[in-house]
Scaffold this active site. Structure first.
Site, mmCIF file in Angstrom:
data_model
loop_
_atom_site.group_PDB
_atom_site.id
_atom_site.type_symbol
_atom_site.label_atom_id
_atom_site.label_comp_id
_atom_site.label_asym_id
_atom_site.label_seq_id
_atom_site.Cartn_x
_atom_site.Cartn_y
_atom_site.Cartn_z
ATOM 1 N N GLU A 216 3.268 5.286 3.164
ATOM 2 C CA GLU A 216 2.941 4.606 1.436
ATOM 3 C C GLU A 216 2.449 5.547 0.340
ATOM 4 O O GLU A 216 1.344 6.611 0.820
ATOM 5 C CB GLU A 216 1.796 3.226 1.456
ATOM 6 C CG GLU A 216 2.500 2.091 2.336
ATOM 7 C CD GLU A 216 1.764 0.805 2.320
ATOM 8 O OE1 GLU A 216 0.793 1.091 2.156
ATOM 9 O OE2 GLU A 216 2.032 0.211 2.999
ATOM 10 N N HIS A 235 2.233 -3.218 -2.051
ATOM 11 C CA HIS A 235 0.891 -3.155 -0.806
ATOM 12 C C HIS A 235 -0.157 -3.566 -2.486
ATOM 13 O O HIS A 235 -1.460 -3.457 -2.365
ATOM 14 C CB HIS A 235 0.307 -2.219 -1.154
ATOM 15 C CG HIS A 235 -0.703 -2.766 0.567
ATOM 16 N ND1 HIS A 235 -0.638 -1.688 1.442
ATOM 17 C CD2 HIS A 235 -1.537 -3.404 0.820
ATOM 18 C CE1 HIS A 235 -1.589 -1.828 2.659
ATOM 19 N NE2 HIS A 235 -2.008 -3.027 1.881
HETATM 20 C C1 MLT Z 1 -6.736 -5.385 3.116
HETATM 21 O O1 MLT Z 1 -6.744 -4.040 4.458
HETATM 22 O O2 MLT Z 1 -7.227 -5.229 3.157
HETATM 23 C C2 MLT Z 1 -6.064 -4.655 2.365
HETATM 24 O O3 MLT Z 1 -5.034 -4.234 2.542
HETATM 25 C C3 MLT Z 1 -6.661 -3.701 1.328
HETATM 26 C C4 MLT Z 1 -6.060 -3.275 -0.081
HETATM 27 O O4 MLT Z 1 -4.806 -3.420 -0.027
HETATM 28 O O5 MLT Z 1 -7.268 -2.984 -1.136
#
Ligand code: MLT
Length: 270
Positions: A216, A235
């Protein structure tokens, strides 16, 4: 104290540079961007905030399921390019279908609740299931192959660990129904992207919707770009105003409790 989301790596020079660092708090659940053992060696506590964005992550998985079932992004793309592609997109309902969850922890169970509300039958694979919570929901635990054989949708809700890397690969795609759709809003690396690309090209499975990737940001020229039976988001699982407020409050409270009173709530590198 340092607060990070998922794209800031806490490793190498960053750790060596700041000898005063006492605590790292990811504003979310995932910790694969943090070199946990190096933090431990330096006496730095790593605590995650696993609950504040869980509902947003679960809603995003359900959104991807709807989008994939009804070709929402593909239809939008055609329409804005001037094509009224009504005959091209014949979807499926979620009601009456079986959702197979890989991982039935907090987020997986939130997805289960929502899916049950939509009239889906939910089954799960989880090596350490919370049997009571799953019994209350009416979710049966199966082994992975039985889950893959029976599910119309397969959705992952697991961290990236040695034991979960490429948990979905060629062998698993071969077991799935040809009409099945794979959803991943958990962690990249749990799905073997090369094997998934081939499964989608060969029609081994019907489609996929992914929010997370092995690398990513996803690099330009990735094989996924040539597929029309995949939906991608960058994401975004935790990216709601609601979740970001909640994880920010959780992170700030945990840091205050640690720095003022040495209270540790959710340490992940003990
Ligand atoms: C998480 O692990 O809770 C999320 O991937 C974090 C995010 O994208 O802020």
């Amino acid at each position: 104290a340092v607060i990070v989301r998922s794209s800031t790596n806490i490793e190498g020079e960053l750790l060596n540079a700041d000898q005063k660092l006492k605590i790292v708090v990811p504003a979310g659940i995932g910790v694969d961007n943090i070199y946990l053992s190096a933090c431990k060696d330096k006496g730095i506590v790593v605590e995650n905030t696993p609950f504040g964005n869980a509902n947003s992550a679960a809603e995003h998985a359900v959104a991807l399921m709807f989008a994939a079932a009804r070709f929402v992004p593909q239809a939008h793309e055609k329409l804005i390019n001037g094509e009224w592609a009504k005959k091209l997109f014949m979807g499926v309902e979620l009601k009456g279908k079986t959702l197979g969850l890989i991982g039935a922890g907090n987020i997986g169970r939130l997805v289960a609740q929502k899916a049950i509300g939509l009239g889906m039958n939910v089954i799960a694979y989880d090596p350490y299931p919370n049997q009571k919570a799953l019994d209350e929901l009416g979710v049966n635990i199966l082994d992975l192959n039985d889950l893959l054989r029976g599910a119309d949708f397969v959705s992952l809700h697991i961290p990236l660990l040695d034991s979960t890397k490429h948990i979905m690969g060629q062998e698993q795609f071969e077991i799935m129904k040809e009409t099945a759709i794979l959803i991943n809003a958990s962690r990249g690396g749990t799905v073997d992207e090369g094997a998934l690309t081939q499964a989608l090209i060969d029609g081994r499975i019907a489609g996929a919707a992914l929010d997370v990737f092995e690398e990513e940001p996803l690099g330009a020229g990735h094989a996924f770009e040539d597929l029309n039976n995949i939906i991608l988001t960058p994401h975004l699982g935790a990216s709601t105003h609601d979740a970001q407020i909640q994880v920010a409050v959780d992170a700030a409270e945990q840091i205050e409790a640690f720095l003022k009173d040495e209270i540790i709530k959710n340490q992940v590198n003990s």
